[in-house]
Enzyme design. Structure first.
Site, PDB file in Angstrom:
ATOM      1  CG  HIS A 171      -9.552  -6.129   0.859  1.00  0.00           C
ATOM      2  ND1 HIS A 171      -9.778  -7.219   1.667  1.00  0.00           N
ATOM      3  CD2 HIS A 171      -8.220  -5.860   0.944  1.00  0.00           C
ATOM      4  CE1 HIS A 171      -8.638  -7.589   2.235  1.00  0.00           C
ATOM      5  NE2 HIS A 171      -7.673  -6.783   1.805  1.00  0.00           N
ATOM      6  CD  GLU A 179      -2.788  -1.471   2.334  1.00  0.00           C
ATOM      7  OE1 GLU A 179      -3.412  -2.561   2.418  1.00  0.00           O
ATOM      8  OE2 GLU A 179      -2.893  -0.571   3.167  1.00  0.00           O
ATOM      9  CG  ASN A 202      -0.353  -6.934  -1.687  1.00  0.00           C
ATOM     10  OD1 ASN A 202      -0.971  -7.537  -2.550  1.00  0.00           O
ATOM     11  ND2 ASN A 202      -0.771  -6.851  -0.431  1.00  0.00           N
ATOM     12  CD  GLU A 247      -4.128  -7.989   1.650  1.00  0.00           C
ATOM     13  OE1 GLU A 247      -2.932  -7.664   1.674  1.00  0.00           O
ATOM     14  OE2 GLU A 247      -5.040  -7.363   2.260  1.00  0.00           O
ATOM     15  CG  ASP A 299     -12.184  -9.472   2.181  1.00  0.00           C
ATOM     16  OD1 ASP A 299     -11.602  -9.469   3.284  1.00  0.00           O
ATOM     17  OD2 ASP A 299     -12.259  -8.476   1.436  1.00  0.00           O
TER      18      ASP A 299
HETATM   19  O1  G3I Z   1      -1.313  -8.137  18.425  1.00  0.00           O
HETATM   20  C1  G3I Z   1      -2.080  -7.198  19.109  1.00  0.00           C
HETATM   21  C2  G3I Z   1      -2.276  -7.699  20.529  1.00  0.00           C
HETATM   22  O2  G3I Z   1      -1.000  -7.699  21.188  1.00  0.00           O
HETATM   23  C3  G3I Z   1      -3.231  -6.782  21.256  1.00  0.00           C
HETATM   24  O3  G3I Z   1      -3.480  -7.332  22.556  1.00  0.00           O
HETATM   25  C4  G3I Z   1      -4.566  -6.737  20.455  1.00  0.00           C
HETATM   26  C5  G3I Z   1      -5.573  -5.841  21.114  1.00  0.00           C
HETATM   27  O4  G3I Z   1      -5.468  -4.545  20.690  1.00  0.00           O
HETATM   28  O5  G3I Z   1      -4.303  -6.207  19.139  1.00  0.00           O
HETATM   29  C6  G3I Z   1      -3.462  -7.074  18.426  1.00  0.00           C
HETATM   30  O6  G3I Z   1      -3.213  -6.487  17.208  1.00  0.00           O
HETATM   31  C7  G3I Z   1      -4.312  -6.555  16.275  1.00  0.00           C
HETATM   32  C8  G3I Z   1      -3.813  -7.347  15.050  1.00  0.00           C
HETATM   33  O7  G3I Z   1      -4.790  -7.275  13.995  1.00  0.00           O
HETATM   34  C9  G3I Z   1      -3.565  -8.787  15.389  1.00  0.00           C
HETATM   35  O8  G3I Z   1      -4.727  -9.406  15.767  1.00  0.00           O
HETATM   36  C10 G3I Z   1      -4.620  -5.129  15.840  1.00  0.00           C
HETATM   37  O9  G3I Z   1      -5.226  -4.452  16.957  1.00  0.00           O
HETATM   38  C11 G3I Z   1      -5.601  -5.124  14.659  1.00  0.00           C
HETATM   39  O10 G3I Z   1      -5.753  -3.796  14.161  1.00  0.00           O
HETATM   40  C12 G3I Z   1      -4.993  -5.964  13.522  1.00  0.00           C
HETATM   41  O11 G3I Z   1      -5.934  -5.953  12.484  1.00  0.00           O
HETATM   42  C13 G3I Z   1      -5.350  -6.385  11.225  1.00  0.00           C
HETATM   43  C14 G3I Z   1      -5.254  -5.186  10.261  1.00  0.00           C
HETATM   44  O12 G3I Z   1      -4.718  -5.656   8.987  1.00  0.00           O
HETATM   45  C15 G3I Z   1      -4.372  -4.081  10.787  1.00  0.00           C
HETATM   46  O13 G3I Z   1      -4.512  -3.000   9.993  1.00  0.00           O
HETATM   47  C16 G3I Z   1      -6.304  -7.413  10.613  1.00  0.00           C
HETATM   48  O14 G3I Z   1      -6.363  -8.575  11.454  1.00  0.00           O
HETATM   49  C17 G3I Z   1      -5.821  -7.822   9.209  1.00  0.00           C
HETATM   50  O15 G3I Z   1      -6.793  -8.622   8.569  1.00  0.00           O
HETATM   51  C18 G3I Z   1      -5.582  -6.558   8.361  1.00  0.00           C
HETATM   52  O16 G3I Z   1      -5.026  -6.969   7.125  1.00  0.00           O
HETATM   53  C19 G3I Z   1      -4.765  -5.955   6.147  1.00  0.00           C
HETATM   54  C20 G3I Z   1      -3.568  -6.402   5.322  1.00  0.00           C
HETATM   55  O17 G3I Z   1      -2.466  -6.636   6.140  1.00  0.00           O
HETATM   56  C21 G3I Z   1      -3.233  -5.367   4.260  1.00  0.00           C
HETATM   57  N1  G3I Z   1      -4.396  -5.053   3.450  1.00  0.00           N
HETATM   58  C22 G3I Z   1      -5.632  -4.725   4.153  1.00  0.00           C
HETATM   59  C23 G3I Z   1      -5.945  -5.787   5.190  1.00  0.00           C
HETATM   60  C24 G3I Z   1      -7.234  -5.455   5.910  1.00  0.00           C
HETATM   61  O18 G3I Z   1      -7.075  -4.270   6.657  1.00  0.00           O
END
Ligand code: G3I
Length: 353
Positions: A240, A163, A204, A269, A271
């Site tokens: 997406h 991105e 990507n 990715e 969905d």
């Molecule tokens: O690891 C921390 C943990 O230590 C903490 O206790 C918990 C509570 O806040 O958060 C955990 O981190 C979370 C992480 O996912 C792991 O579960 C983040 O808050 C959460 O924001 C993060 O979300 C991910 C997101 O990217 C971040 O922007 C999504 O699961 C994931 O599906 C999403 O994936 C992205 C791709 O990488 C790039 N393209 C878009 C896609 C969707 O946003």
């Protein structure tokens, strides 16, 4: 058997019809998507939530039954690997890679660099000025060699940068662009290639499915990188989508133009979310969108994989980000196949190169 393009086209048109009226005759229930895909030359992959992977055997079994490619949804991102400066934690990522090896799955690496999910110590250091441009460049280089080096030979492709172009088709305003200038992009690819010469190196992004200003900005960037002999090997199209938006135009032509530049392509990715609750019309529109994206991949010559960003509504990033939306995946929250699942399986069964 070499399937001619016209036949492929006709077969896929038939798939589209079957999309809306799948017959179990084509979509054999007991075999997974990976079986339906194996003759096509396109890998079928999924993002894996490692917390669910360790807590939910139905989830884990479905991954190994359905997919011959996996990518870490979060555990290979910088903020997850190096929460504390200099302390690298590869445990969850290694577990995924080892499981993939045991289940005949390729692993896509996501991602060496993204403006989100960066370590807190890094963003704080840059904001305070404690970390200046020269140090940031050193830190970035070390990160690429440590991470790509750690997985050397075990990752088929890396999303080297994720991105990096914004929705105005401009280079995204990040700490890396601000402190290092646009040259950081070429540096990332050269370092990643040194760290793992066999891995295919990808750009990507999202909203680049069809031909538009953003995908054209990537097209121009790739031409420049190629002219500068930068080792860029692939273009990753996230995919997406939402049933409430028009389906992207000219997806196949867009994929083909990147292939003409000598790149592999991949849907990375995918969905297709919907305003909740789901209904028959939304589920059919969803099935069409999944199938149409996959068709573009199957009809292209160098589209190597079709990865969904999660496959069950039980574990999905969508509801947490898009209020009132969800049901974006191929299986419902009880792992029951939806119309989209049958559509993808039928499209694989009837498609292929
Ligand atoms: O690891 C921390 C943990 O230590 C903490 O206790 C918990 C509570 O806040 O958060 C955990 O981190 C979370 C992480 O996912 C792991 O579960 C983040 O808050 C959460 O924001 C993060 O979300 C991910 C997101 O990217 C971040 O922007 C999504 O699961 C994931 O599906 C999403 O994936 C992205 C791709 O990488 C790039 N393209 C878009 C896609 C969707 O946003």
């Amino acid at each position: 058997m070499k399937v001619t393009r016209a036949v492929a086209g006709t077969a896929i048109a038939a798939a589209l019809l079957l999309t809306l009226n799948p017959t179990s005759a084509v979509a054999a229930a007991d075999t997974g998507l990976r079986d339906a895909a194996k003759h096509t030359g396109v890998r079928i992959g999924t993002a894996v939530d490692m917390a669910a992977f360790n807590a939910d055997t139905t989830y884990r079994d479905a991954i190994n039954r359905e997919f011959n490619s996996v990518v870490a949804e979060n555990v290979m991102k910088w903020g997850e690997i190096e929460k504390e400066r200099g302390v690298l934690n590869f445990a969850a990522a290694d577990q995924l890679v080892d499981s993939a090896r045991a289940n005949g799955q390729q692993v896509r690496g996501h991602t060496l660099l993204w403006h989100n999910q960066l370590p807190g110590w890094l963003t704080a250091g840059v904001t305070s000025g404690e970390i200046d441009a020269a140090e940031l460049r050193q830190i970035l280089k070390r990160h690429v060699f440590e991470v790509a080096g750690h997985f050397r030979g075990r990752i088929v492709a890396w999303d080297v940068v994720n991105e990096i172009i914004d929705d105005n088709a401009q280079l995204r305003d990040t700490i890396f662009l601000r402190l290092l200038g646009p040259g950081y992009i070429a540096d990332m690819f050269r370092w990643a290639h040194q760290a793992d010469p066999k891995a295919k190196l990808y750009l990507n992004d999202y909203n680049v499915e069809g031909i538009n200003a953003k995908s054209t900005a990537y097209y121009d960037l790739v031409k420049q990188l190629k002219a500068d002999r930068v080792p860029v090997h692939g273009f990753g199209i996230q995919g997406h989508l939402g049933v409430q938006y028009p389906f992207p135009n000219n997806v196949l032509d867009n994929v083909r133009r990147f292939e003409k530049l000598g790149l592999d392509t991949a849907f990375t990715e995918v969905d297709v979310r919907m305003p909740m609750p789901p209904d028959a019309t939304k589920l059919q529109a969803q099935a069409y969108a999944y199938s149409a994206l996959l068709q573009a991949c199957l009809l292209a010559q160098r589209c190597v994989s079709f990865t969904v960003w999660g496959f069950t509504d039980k574990y999905s990033w969508v509801p947490g980000v898009f209020n009132g939306q969800g049901a974006a995946n191929l299986l419902d929250e009880n792992f029951i196949p939806k119309l989209a699942y049958d559509a993808v399986k039928t499209t694989f069964t009837l498609g292929g190169r």
